[in-house]
Design a protein around this motif. Sequence first.
Motif, PDB file in Angstrom:
ATOM      1  N   GLY A   1      55.865  47.086  27.518  1.00 13.03           N
ATOM      2  CA  GLY A   1      56.624  46.776  28.721  1.00 13.03           C
ATOM      3  C   GLY A   1      56.420  45.363  29.225  1.00 13.03           C
ATOM      4  N   GLY A   2      55.390  44.690  28.738  1.00  9.94           N
ATOM      5  CA  GLY A   2      55.152  43.306  29.145  1.00  9.94           C
ATOM      6  C   GLY A   2      54.934  43.125  30.642  1.00  9.94           C
ATOM      7  N   PHE A   3      54.389  44.131  31.304  1.00 11.22           N
ATOM      8  CA  PHE A   3      54.118  44.019  32.742  1.00 11.22           C
ATOM      9  C   PHE A   3      53.075  42.933  32.997  1.00 11.22           C
ATOM     10  CE2 PHE A   3      55.400  48.493  32.141  1.00 11.22           C
ATOM     11  CZ  PHE A   3      56.503  48.511  32.994  1.00 11.22           C
ATOM     12  N   PRO A   4      53.025  42.430  34.218  1.00 14.25           N
ATOM     13  CA  PRO A   4      51.978  41.432  34.511  1.00 14.25           C
ATOM     14  C   PRO A   4      50.595  42.018  34.223  1.00 14.25           C
ATOM     15  CG  PRO A   4      53.564  41.540  36.308  1.00 14.25           C
ATOM     16  CD  PRO A   4      53.881  42.677  35.372  1.00 14.25           C
ATOM     17  N   ARG A   5      49.740  41.191  33.657  1.00 19.22           N
ATOM     18  CA  ARG A   5      48.369  41.609  33.370  1.00 19.22           C
ATOM     19  C   ARG A   5      47.523  41.466  34.632  1.00 19.22           C
ATOM     20  NH1 ARG A   5      46.622  41.468  27.743  1.00 19.22           N
ATOM     21  NH2 ARG A   5      48.458  41.395  26.441  1.00 19.22           N
ATOM     22  N   LEU A   6      46.455  42.242  34.668  1.00 20.55           N
ATOM     23  CA  LEU A   6      45.614  42.285  35.853  1.00 20.55           C
ATOM     24  C   LEU A   6      44.260  41.638  35.600  1.00 20.55           C
ATOM     25  CD1 LEU A   6      46.317  46.005  36.813  1.00 20.55           C
ATOM     26  CD2 LEU A   6      47.490  43.959  37.661  1.00 20.55           C
ATOM     27  N   GLY A   7      43.625  41.218  36.674  1.00 20.79           N
ATOM     28  CA  GLY A   7      42.292  40.643  36.639  1.00 20.79           C
ATOM     29  C   GLY A   7      42.152  39.689  37.814  1.00 20.79           C
ATOM     30  N   LEU A   8      41.061  39.837  38.550  1.00 18.27           N
ATOM     31  CA  LEU A   8      40.859  38.998  39.735  1.00 18.27           C
ATOM     32  C   LEU A   8      40.138  37.689  39.420  1.00 18.27           C
ATOM     33  CD1 LEU A   8      40.034  41.827  42.293  1.00 18.27           C
ATOM     34  CD2 LEU A   8      42.225  40.685  41.875  1.00 18.27           C
ATOM     35  N   GLY A   9      39.586  37.562  38.216  1.00 12.75           N
ATOM     36  CA  GLY A   9      39.081  36.279  37.746  1.00 12.75           C
ATOM     37  C   GLY A   9      37.770  35.797  38.326  1.00 12.75           C
ATOM     38  N   LEU A  10      36.902  36.696  38.730  1.00 10.59           N
ATOM     39  CA  LEU A  10      35.618  36.286  39.297  1.00 10.59           C
ATOM     40  C   LEU A  10      34.798  35.462  38.299  1.00 10.59           C
ATOM     41  CD1 LEU A  10      34.103  36.606  41.969  1.00 10.59           C
ATOM     42  CD2 LEU A  10      33.069  38.679  41.058  1.00 10.59           C
ATOM     43  N   TRP A  11      35.053  35.617  37.011  1.00 12.68           N
ATOM     44  CA  TRP A  11      34.332  34.834  36.002  1.00 12.68           C
ATOM     45  C   TRP A  11      34.560  33.337  36.157  1.00 12.68           C
ATOM     46  CZ3 TRP A  11      35.570  38.482  31.371  1.00 12.68           C
ATOM     47  CH2 TRP A  11      34.500  39.357  31.176  1.00 12.68           C
ATOM     48  N   ARG A  12      35.556  32.945  36.905  1.00 10.21           N
ATOM     49  CA  ARG A  12      35.768  31.511  37.150  1.00 10.21           C
ATOM     50  C   ARG A  12      34.619  30.929  37.968  1.00 10.21           C
ATOM     51  NH1 ARG A  12      41.243  33.339  38.541  1.00 10.21           N
ATOM     52  NH2 ARG A  12      42.461  33.109  36.656  1.00 10.21           N
ATOM     53  N   TYR A  13      33.835  31.802  38.577  1.00 11.02           N
ATOM     54  CA  TYR A  13      32.704  31.402  39.412  1.00 11.02           C
ATOM     55  C   TYR A  13      31.432  32.036  38.831  1.00 11.02           C
ATOM     56  CZ  TYR A  13      36.841  30.696  42.215  1.00 11.02           C
ATOM     57  OH  TYR A  13      38.098  30.334  42.625  1.00 11.02           O
ATOM     58  N   PRO A  14      30.905  31.451  37.754  1.00 13.53           N
ATOM     59  CA  PRO A  14      29.802  32.088  37.023  1.00 13.53           C
ATOM     60  C   PRO A  14      28.583  32.411  37.890  1.00 13.53           C
ATOM     61  CG  PRO A  14      30.674  30.239  35.779  1.00 13.53           C
ATOM     62  CD  PRO A  14      31.339  30.213  37.114  1.00 13.53           C
ATOM     63  N   LEU A  15      28.165  31.522  38.756  1.00 10.94           N
ATOM     64  CA  LEU A  15      26.981  31.786  39.570  1.00 10.94           C
ATOM     65  C   LEU A  15      27.217  32.970  40.500  1.00 10.94           C
ATOM     66  CD1 LEU A  15      24.123  31.107  40.440  1.00 10.94           C
ATOM     67  CD2 LEU A  15      25.091  29.464  42.070  1.00 10.94           C
ATOM     68  N   LEU A  16      28.363  33.006  41.148  1.00 10.25           N
ATOM     69  CA  LEU A  16      28.693  34.116  42.041  1.00 10.25           C
ATOM     70  C   LEU A  16      28.752  35.432  41.261  1.00 10.25           C
ATOM     71  CD1 LEU A  16      29.510  35.226  44.805  1.00 10.25           C
ATOM     72  CD2 LEU A  16      31.882  34.594  44.260  1.00 10.25           C
ATOM     73  N   THR A  17      29.360  35.412  40.083  1.00  9.38           N
ATOM     74  CA  THR A  17      29.449  36.615  39.262  1.00  9.38           C
ATOM     75  C   THR A  17      28.064  37.097  38.856  1.00  9.38           C
ATOM     76  OG1 THR A  17      31.572  35.842  38.412  1.00  9.38           O
ATOM     77  CG2 THR A  17      30.526  37.630  37.211  1.00  9.38           C
ATOM     78  N   ALA A  18      27.196  36.175  38.447  1.00 10.18           N
ATOM     79  CA  ALA A  18      25.831  36.537  38.054  1.00 10.18           C
ATOM     80  C   ALA A  18      25.066  37.133  39.232  1.00 10.18           C
ATOM     81  CB  ALA A  18      25.103  35.320  37.496  1.00 10.18           C
ATOM     82  N   ILE A  19      25.252  36.581  40.412  1.00  6.30           N
ATOM     83  CA  ILE A  19      24.579  37.108  41.606  1.00  6.30           C
ATOM     84  C   ILE A  19      25.073  38.524  41.910  1.00  6.30           C
ATOM     85  CG2 ILE A  19      24.402  36.838  44.127  1.00  6.30           C
ATOM     86  CD1 ILE A  19      24.338  33.764  43.588  1.00  6.30           C
ATOM     87  N   ILE A  20      26.373  38.733  41.821  1.00  7.44           N
ATOM     88  CA  ILE A  20      26.939  40.063  42.089  1.00  7.44           C
ATOM     89  C   ILE A  20      26.437  41.067  41.057  1.00  7.44           C
ATOM     90  CG2 ILE A  20      29.091  41.406  42.075  1.00  7.44           C
ATOM     91  CD1 ILE A  20      30.416  38.906  43.404  1.00  7.44           C
ATOM     92  N   GLU A  21      26.435  40.681  39.788  1.00 10.00           N
ATOM     93  CA  GLU A  21      25.934  41.585  38.741  1.00 10.00           C
ATOM     94  C   GLU A  21      24.468  41.931  38.969  1.00 10.00           C
ATOM     95  OE1 GLU A  21      27.008  41.926  34.623  1.00 10.00           O
ATOM     96  OE2 GLU A  21      27.834  39.905  34.793  1.00 10.00           O
TER      97      GLU A  21
END
Length: 189
Positions: free
Chosen positions: A122-142
Amino acid sequence: MITGHFGLAAAVKSVERPVPLWALMLATVWLDVLFTPLLLTGVERLDPVPGTTGGYGNKIIHADYTHSLLGALVIASLTGLLAARWWGRRSGTVIGAVVFSHWLLDLLVHRTDMPLLPGDLGGFPRLGLGLWRYPLLTAIIEAAIMLAGTALYWRAATRTGGSVRRVAVVTGLMAVVGAVTLALDVAGV
């Protein structure tokens, strides 16, 4: 987000005592386990993010079957049904929910690379909020998810009369696994 997945499994174990911890840990990464042979055979793939040199979250993940919304729901449902045969309906439901939690946590960190339907039908828009763009913040959350899950597991296990030594060993192993997987994620391995 492997560390975050393991932290969630530990938190679930703190409230769902009958479900084996190993089954929760496996369930939380089950989509990635199924992704691996598909990656190795070229059915699903990883591509570097243009303009990056590697590292934490610098891959576009084309897991169009295992990490599509419908695919994850089907995998979670089938896994839950299978688990229910061994551990009963409630535990099977918990296992299925934990399998699907993988998709929800990945939604936070993935770039817009998660399709709604398997094979991106169906080629619908793909999803993802992209928190990986902020590696330090992502590491802290993990790390926070892992620490919270481990603390909840520790508290629940010691309150239910579990062997303090066994609880300490299991909690220590969870902390080591969390630290190692987070370090590997941050290093881009």
